[in-house]
Design a protein around this motif. Structure first.
Motif, short mmCIF file in Angstrom:
data_model
loop_
_atom_site.label_atom_id
_atom_site.label_comp_id
_atom_site.label_asym_id
_atom_site.label_seq_id
_atom_site.Cartn_x
_atom_site.Cartn_y
_atom_site.Cartn_z
N LEU A 27 0.58 -1.07 0.33
CA LEU A 27 0.24 -0.04 0.08
C LEU A 27 1.13 0.96 -0.23
CD1 LEU A 27 -2.39 -1.41 2.88
CD2 LEU A 27 -2.74 -1.33 0.18
N GLU A 28 0.55 1.85 -0.78
CA GLU A 28 0.98 3.74 -0.11
C GLU A 28 1.34 3.77 0.84
OE1 GLU A 28 -1.43 6.32 -2.52
OE2 GLU A 28 -3.53 5.86 -0.75
N ASP A 29 0.98 3.69 1.82
CA ASP A 29 1.46 3.68 3.30
C ASP A 29 2.02 2.78 3.59
OD1 ASP A 29 0.34 1.77 3.57
OD2 ASP A 29 -1.34 2.37 5.52
N GLY A 30 2.46 2.02 3.28
CA GLY A 30 3.60 1.17 3.55
C GLY A 30 4.33 0.07 4.26
N ARG A 31 2.44 -0.15 4.51
CA ARG A 31 1.96 -1.66 4.66
C ARG A 31 1.85 -2.53 3.59
NH1 ARG A 31 -4.04 -0.53 6.44
NH2 ARG A 31 -3.58 0.74 5.60
N GLN A 32 2.09 -3.31 3.76
CA GLN A 32 2.12 -5.04 3.47
C GLN A 32 1.50 -6.40 3.79
OE1 GLN A 32 6.51 -5.80 2.81
NE2 GLN A 32 7.41 -4.10 1.78
N TYR A 33 0.92 -6.74 2.44
CA TYR A 33 0.32 -7.82 2.98
C TYR A 33 -0.05 -8.94 1.61
CZ TYR A 33 -2.48 -4.91 6.07
OH TYR A 33 -3.03 -3.92 6.96
N THR A 34 0.12 -10.70 1.92
CA THR A 34 -0.09 -11.35 1.27
C THR A 34 -1.33 -11.71 1.29
OG1 THR A 34 1.94 -11.94 1.46
CG2 THR A 34 1.22 -13.40 1.06
N PHE A 35 -2.45 -12.50 -0.14
CA PHE A 35 -3.73 -13.21 -0.56
C PHE A 35 -3.30 -14.21 -1.20
CE2 PHE A 35 -3.44 -7.51 0.08
CZ PHE A 35 -4.57 -7.83 1.10
N VAL A 36 -4.36 -14.80 -0.39
CA VAL A 36 -4.95 -16.33 -1.52
C VAL A 36 -5.46 -15.91 -2.30
CG1 VAL A 36 -4.46 -18.61 -1.73
CG2 VAL A 36 -3.22 -17.07 -0.02
N VAL A 37 -5.76 -15.93 -3.21
CA VAL A 37 -6.49 -15.63 -4.60
C VAL A 37 -6.66 -16.70 -4.85
CG1 VAL A 37 -7.87 -14.38 -6.61
CG2 VAL A 37 -6.45 -13.35 -4.86
N ALA A 38 -8.55 -17.43 -5.40
CA ALA A 38 -8.45 -18.53 -6.05
C ALA A 38 -9.56 -18.25 -7.17
CB ALA A 38 -8.15 -19.55 -5.28
N THR A 39 -9.57 -19.64 -7.91
CA THR A 39 -11.43 -19.52 -8.79
C THR A 39 -11.97 -20.74 -8.26
OG1 THR A 39 -10.32 -21.32 -9.21
CG2 THR A 39 -9.74 -18.55 -10.22
N PRO A 40 -12.73 -20.01 -7.62
CA PRO A 40 -14.28 -20.83 -7.42
C PRO A 40 -14.31 -22.62 -7.24
CG PRO A 40 -14.99 -19.55 -8.24
CD PRO A 40 -13.92 -18.77 -8.58
N ASP A 41 -14.00 -23.23 -9.13
CA ASP A 41 -13.18 -24.22 -9.10
C ASP A 41 -11.71 -25.13 -8.06
OD1 ASP A 41 -15.97 -24.20 -11.02
OD2 ASP A 41 -14.53 -24.04 -13.25
N ASN A 42 -11.26 -24.28 -8.29
CA ASN A 42 -9.97 -24.48 -7.39
C ASN A 42 -10.11 -25.37 -5.89
OD1 ASN A 42 -7.00 -23.33 -5.73
ND2 ASN A 42 -7.16 -24.96 -7.60
N LEU A 43 -11.13 -24.75 -5.64
CA LEU A 43 -11.99 -25.24 -3.99
C LEU A 43 -12.22 -26.95 -4.44
CD1 LEU A 43 -13.66 -22.58 -2.81
CD2 LEU A 43 -11.49 -23.24 -2.47
N LYS A 44 -12.82 -27.22 -5.79
CA LYS A 44 -13.13 -28.71 -5.33
C LYS A 44 -12.02 -29.66 -6.24
CE LYS A 44 -17.84 -27.85 -7.54
NZ LYS A 44 -18.85 -28.37 -8.05
N SER A 45 -11.02 -29.09 -6.71
CA SER A 45 -9.61 -29.58 -6.75
C SER A 45 -9.01 -29.46 -5.90
CB SER A 45 -8.81 -28.42 -7.59
OG SER A 45 -9.86 -28.06 -8.98
N LEU A 46 -8.79 -28.85 -5.12
CA LEU A 46 -8.12 -29.05 -3.55
C LEU A 46 -8.50 -29.96 -2.84
CD1 LEU A 46 -7.25 -25.49 -3.08
CD2 LEU A 46 -5.34 -27.32 -3.84
N MET A 47 -10.04 -30.28 -2.54
CA MET A 47 -10.60 -31.39 -2.19
C MET A 47 -10.48 -32.61 -2.96
SD MET A 47 -14.54 -29.76 -0.44
CE MET A 47 -14.47 -28.69 -1.66
N ARG A 48 -10.36 -32.68 -4.07
CA ARG A 48 -10.22 -33.22 -4.81
C ARG A 48 -9.25 -34.74 -5.17
NH1 ARG A 48 -13.74 -31.27 -8.61
NH2 ARG A 48 -11.65 -30.99 -9.95
#
Length: 95
Positions: A27-48
């Motif tokens: 962010l412009e104020d210097g804070r830094q974050y990590t996010f996990v972004v997925a697709t809905p189909d990926n949830l089923k793939s992970l469970m399988r």
């Protein structure tokens, strides 16, 4: 709010409709974050893949229909408008 996105993995080497990716945001104020972004189909793939009827607990996912930079930017714009509580909920501060 302005921000810079970094993708540790190459977006061109993942399945844009069935995968997940780490997204690093500064962010412009210097804070830094990590996010996990997925697709809905990926949830089923992970469970399988784990042969489970549920998704293993872990960091919360954010979802897009397609893993591409425009979709991820729209998601991040919406998240940033919601304020700091959701940043902390969905993101891991890596400062």
């Amino acid at each position: 709010m302005n921000y810079v996105i970094t993708f540790p993995a190459n977006l061109n080497q993942i399945n844009p409709l069935d995968d997940n990716i780490d997204v690093l945001v500064q962010l412009e104020d210097g804070r830094q974050y990590t996010f996990v972004v997925a697709t809905p189909d990926n949830l089923k793939s992970l469970m399988r893949k784990d042969n489970l009827p549920y998704l293993r607990p872990g960091l919360p996912f954010l979802f897009v229909e397609r893993l591409d930079e425009p979709s991820i930017r729209l998601l991040l714009d919406a998240l940033l408008k919601e304020g700091d509580a959701l940043l902390r909920l969905y993101g891991e501060d890596w400062l």
